[in-house]
Motif scaffolding. Structure first.
Motif, PDB file in Angstrom:
ATOM      1  N   VAL A  13       5.911  -0.673  13.174  1.00 23.80           N
ATOM      2  CA  VAL A  13       4.568  -0.106  13.075  1.00 23.80           C
ATOM      3  C   VAL A  13       4.385   0.586  11.727  1.00 23.80           C
ATOM      4  CG1 VAL A  13       2.960   1.572  14.059  1.00 23.80           C
ATOM      5  CG2 VAL A  13       4.378   0.170  15.569  1.00 23.80           C
ATOM      6  N   LEU A  14       5.407   1.328  11.300  1.00 26.96           N
ATOM      7  CA  LEU A  14       5.351   2.030  10.023  1.00 26.96           C
ATOM      8  C   LEU A  14       5.186   1.050   8.861  1.00 26.96           C
ATOM      9  CD1 LEU A  14       5.744   4.595   8.251  1.00 26.96           C
ATOM     10  CD2 LEU A  14       8.204   4.207   8.440  1.00 26.96           C
ATOM     11  N   VAL A  15       5.992  -0.015   8.859  1.00 28.43           N
ATOM     12  CA  VAL A  15       5.919  -1.011   7.794  1.00 28.43           C
ATOM     13  C   VAL A  15       4.577  -1.727   7.819  1.00 28.43           C
ATOM     14  CG1 VAL A  15       6.933  -3.149   6.890  1.00 28.43           C
ATOM     15  CG2 VAL A  15       8.418  -1.331   7.756  1.00 28.43           C
ATOM     16  N   SER A  16       4.101  -2.063   9.014  1.00 27.19           N
ATOM     17  CA  SER A  16       2.805  -2.731   9.155  1.00 27.19           C
ATOM     18  C   SER A  16       1.681  -1.860   8.612  1.00 27.19           C
ATOM     19  CB  SER A  16       2.556  -3.052  10.631  1.00 27.19           C
ATOM     20  OG  SER A  16       1.296  -3.652  10.810  1.00 27.19           O
ATOM     21  N   TYR A  17       1.741  -0.582   8.923  1.00 24.56           N
ATOM     22  CA  TYR A  17       0.751   0.404   8.479  1.00 24.56           C
ATOM     23  C   TYR A  17       0.692   0.449   6.951  1.00 24.56           C
ATOM     24  CZ  TYR A  17      -1.951   4.591   9.878  1.00 24.56           C
ATOM     25  OH  TYR A  17      -2.932   5.493  10.153  1.00 24.56           O
ATOM     26  N   ARG A  18       1.873   0.595   6.344  1.00 22.69           N
ATOM     27  CA  ARG A  18       1.931   0.709   4.883  1.00 22.69           C
ATOM     28  C   ARG A  18       1.498  -0.599   4.212  1.00 22.69           C
ATOM     29  NH1 ARG A  18       6.224   0.395   0.753  1.00 22.69           N
ATOM     30  NH2 ARG A  18       5.808   1.953  -0.877  1.00 22.69           N
ATOM     31  N   SER A  19       1.907  -1.727   4.779  1.00 26.91           N
ATOM     32  CA  SER A  19       1.530  -3.022   4.216  1.00 26.91           C
ATOM     33  C   SER A  19       0.020  -3.221   4.247  1.00 26.91           C
ATOM     34  CB  SER A  19       2.215  -4.154   4.992  1.00 26.91           C
ATOM     35  OG  SER A  19       3.619  -4.065   4.903  1.00 26.91           O
ATOM     36  N   LEU A  20      -0.603  -2.770   5.331  1.00 27.49           N
ATOM     37  CA  LEU A  20      -2.053  -2.918   5.449  1.00 27.49           C
ATOM     38  C   LEU A  20      -2.777  -2.032   4.439  1.00 27.49           C
ATOM     39  CD1 LEU A  20      -4.065  -4.511   7.108  1.00 27.49           C
ATOM     40  CD2 LEU A  20      -4.140  -2.646   8.756  1.00 27.49           C
ATOM     41  N   LEU A  21      -2.260  -0.831   4.220  1.00 28.82           N
ATOM     42  CA  LEU A  21      -2.844   0.040   3.206  1.00 28.82           C
ATOM     43  C   LEU A  21      -2.699  -0.570   1.811  1.00 28.82           C
ATOM     44  CD1 LEU A  21      -1.671   3.498   4.559  1.00 28.82           C
ATOM     45  CD2 LEU A  21      -4.049   2.839   4.169  1.00 28.82           C
ATOM     46  N   PHE A  22      -1.551  -1.184   1.545  1.00 30.46           N
ATOM     47  CA  PHE A  22      -1.344  -1.873   0.265  1.00 30.46           C
ATOM     48  C   PHE A  22      -2.359  -2.999   0.103  1.00 30.46           C
ATOM     49  CE2 PHE A  22       2.199   0.616  -0.602  1.00 30.46           C
ATOM     50  CZ  PHE A  22       2.846   0.232  -1.770  1.00 30.46           C
ATOM     51  N   ALA A  23      -2.660  -3.698   1.195  1.00 27.64           N
ATOM     52  CA  ALA A  23      -3.618  -4.803   1.132  1.00 27.64           C
ATOM     53  C   ALA A  23      -5.008  -4.315   0.736  1.00 27.64           C
ATOM     54  CB  ALA A  23      -3.679  -5.513   2.485  1.00 27.64           C
ATOM     55  N   TYR A  24      -5.294  -3.039   1.046  1.00 29.70           N
ATOM     56  CA  TYR A  24      -6.598  -2.471   0.695  1.00 29.70           C
ATOM     57  C   TYR A  24      -6.549  -1.693  -0.618  1.00 29.70           C
ATOM     58  CZ  TYR A  24      -8.888  -3.830   4.997  1.00 29.70           C
ATOM     59  OH  TYR A  24      -9.458  -4.566   6.009  1.00 29.70           O
ATOM     60  N   GLY A  25      -5.442  -1.798  -1.330  1.00 36.56           N
ATOM     61  CA  GLY A  25      -5.360  -1.194  -2.663  1.00 36.56           C
ATOM     62  C   GLY A  25      -4.738   0.175  -2.722  1.00 36.56           C
ATOM     63  N   ALA A  26      -4.402   0.776  -1.581  1.00 39.99           N
ATOM     64  CA  ALA A  26      -3.741   2.086  -1.586  1.00 39.99           C
ATOM     65  C   ALA A  26      -2.252   1.891  -1.849  1.00 39.99           C
ATOM     66  CB  ALA A  26      -3.961   2.798  -0.254  1.00 39.99           C
ATOM     67  N   ARG A  27      -1.593   2.932  -2.352  1.00 39.72           N
ATOM     68  CA  ARG A  27      -0.170   2.839  -2.681  1.00 39.72           C
ATOM     69  C   ARG A  27       0.605   4.031  -2.124  1.00 39.72           C
ATOM     70  NH1 ARG A  27      -1.761  -1.408  -3.374  1.00 39.72           N
ATOM     71  NH2 ARG A  27      -1.545  -2.849  -5.144  1.00 39.72           N
ATOM     72  N   PRO A  28       0.622   4.204  -0.816  1.00 37.01           N
ATOM     73  CA  PRO A  28       1.368   5.336  -0.245  1.00 37.01           C
ATOM     74  C   PRO A  28       2.868   5.120  -0.354  1.00 37.01           C
ATOM     75  CG  PRO A  28       0.569   3.913   1.492  1.00 37.01           C
ATOM     76  CD  PRO A  28      -0.029   3.386   0.224  1.00 37.01           C
ATOM     77  N   THR A  29       3.613   6.192  -0.557  1.00 40.47           N
ATOM     78  CA  THR A  29       5.069   6.115  -0.574  1.00 40.47           C
ATOM     79  C   THR A  29       5.581   6.181   0.861  1.00 40.47           C
ATOM     80  OG1 THR A  29       5.339   8.512  -0.704  1.00 40.47           O
ATOM     81  CG2 THR A  29       5.089   7.314  -2.796  1.00 40.47           C
ATOM     82  N   TRP A  30       6.853   5.839   1.036  1.00 35.71           N
ATOM     83  CA  TRP A  30       7.442   5.934   2.376  1.00 35.71           C
ATOM     84  C   TRP A  30       7.441   7.379   2.862  1.00 35.71           C
ATOM     85  CZ3 TRP A  30       7.644   1.740   5.001  1.00 35.71           C
ATOM     86  CH2 TRP A  30       7.899   0.515   4.383  1.00 35.71           C
ATOM     87  N   ARG A  31       7.680   8.321   1.950  1.00 37.03           N
ATOM     88  CA  ARG A  31       7.685   9.737   2.321  1.00 37.03           C
ATOM     89  C   ARG A  31       6.320  10.181   2.826  1.00 37.03           C
ATOM     90  NH1 ARG A  31       8.815  13.629  -2.495  1.00 37.03           N
ATOM     91  NH2 ARG A  31       6.561  13.488  -2.689  1.00 37.03           N
TER      92      ARG A  31
END
Length: 312
Positions: free
Chosen positions: A57-75
């Protein structure tokens, strides 16, 4: 309207009462809980698989944000994924959704993208869960009771695949945003950008099925060949429990579905094993949710505010 409010309260009482009665009836089949000695190694493996499902779920969440142009870190993503999630233990789950949106806004994600991603994450998980649960309609005794179950299952699988297509899912999210009187998402990700998040959405249920299989083995041996059907049972119980808005975290609804499906689909399992497994899975899930939320809070307090390049 007073009568409408009274009707809703009555419906909640009836459903909760029925679930409580059913759970109590099935759990009473365990004559002596003190005699149950689960194998700690299998319990640990079950917990690890549940944790892996959460990582998906965490990886899916971050990947989806990347798809929309955001760049959140794992932290940054760990508190966002884990802390608001405990809001599902409150009726309606509004707190969980609102909490995630607020935390995303604090790290620079635009309001429309934040709400759109949170809604899309829910949609991916639910649709993937229903797709994986659909094959249960092809297996006896459900296939015997519902002669058209095979065709319903095929239609559900194909319909789920269509709904998960970026253009379709994006259109549905924009429709939801308009209904909520929020600005729509002007740019939708490509299919390639969606793939990592979709793969993780399905992997989540694979690990959840392994968690159920391991917990059953903690009490009595169960063949690994049962894993595919256990994935379907787990996805069905957890997804329908999640969709039951009146039951926080699906408590009661999810558990009774687990009891019924395990008994019907795998009739060779003894009643005590099924009942104990359902109880242990519920306790395990709650402990992991609370622990991860605590870790997320510690990360937020330790590192404080963070910034990254985000979508407007």
């Amino acid at each position: 309207m007073t009568w409408w409010r009274g009707l809703k309260i009555f419906a909640v009482v009836v459903v909760v009462g029925f679930v409580a009665w059913t759970v109590a009836r099935d759990f009473s089949k365990v004559d002596d809980w003190s005699r149950i000695r689960p194998d700690a190694r299998w319990v640990a493996m079950s917990a690890l698989m549940t944790f892996c499902a959460g990582l998906c779920v965490l990886v899916s969440y971050r990947s989806l944000l990347f798809a929309y142009g955001a760049r959140p870190t794992w932290r940054e993503m760990m508190p966002i994924a884990w802390v608001p999630a405990v809001g599902k233990y409150l009726p309606g789950r509004v707190v969980a959704i609102a909490g995630a949106v607020v935390m995303l806004r604090k790290i620079g994600v635009g309001g429309a993208v934040a709400l759109g991603v949170v809604l899309m994450m829910d949609m991916f998980s639910v649709i993937a869960g229903l797709v994986i649960a659909s094959p249960l309609l092809m297996r006896p005794p459900l296939s015997d009771r519902f002669p058209g179950g095979f065709y319903v299952a095929i239609a559900a699988i194909l319909g789920g695949i269509v709904l998960l297509h970026p253009k379709v899912s994006g259109t549905l999210i924009n429709f939801s945003l308009r209904r909520l009187k929020k600005p729509k998402l002007e740019k939708l990700p490509t299919t390639r950008q969606y793939v990592p998040s979709l793969v993780c959405a399905f992997l989540q249920w694979g690990f959840a099925g392994l968690s159920t299989w391991a917990m059953l083995n903690a009490l009595s041996p169960v063949s690994l060949w049962s894993w595919p059907v256990l994935c379907s049972i787990t996805a069905c119980a957890m997804t329908l429990g999640y969709l039951s808005i009146i039951a926080p975290a699906g408590i009661g609804v999810r558990d009774v579905l687990f009891l019924i499906l395990l008994k019907q689909i795998l009739p060779g399992l003894p009643d005590y094993q099924i009942a104990a497994t359902v109880v242990f899975l519920r306790l395990q899930q709650t402990l992991i949710d609370v622990t991860l939320a605590g870790v997320g809070v510690v990360i937020m307090r330790k590192f404080g505010k963070t910034d990254f390049e985000s979508a407007p």
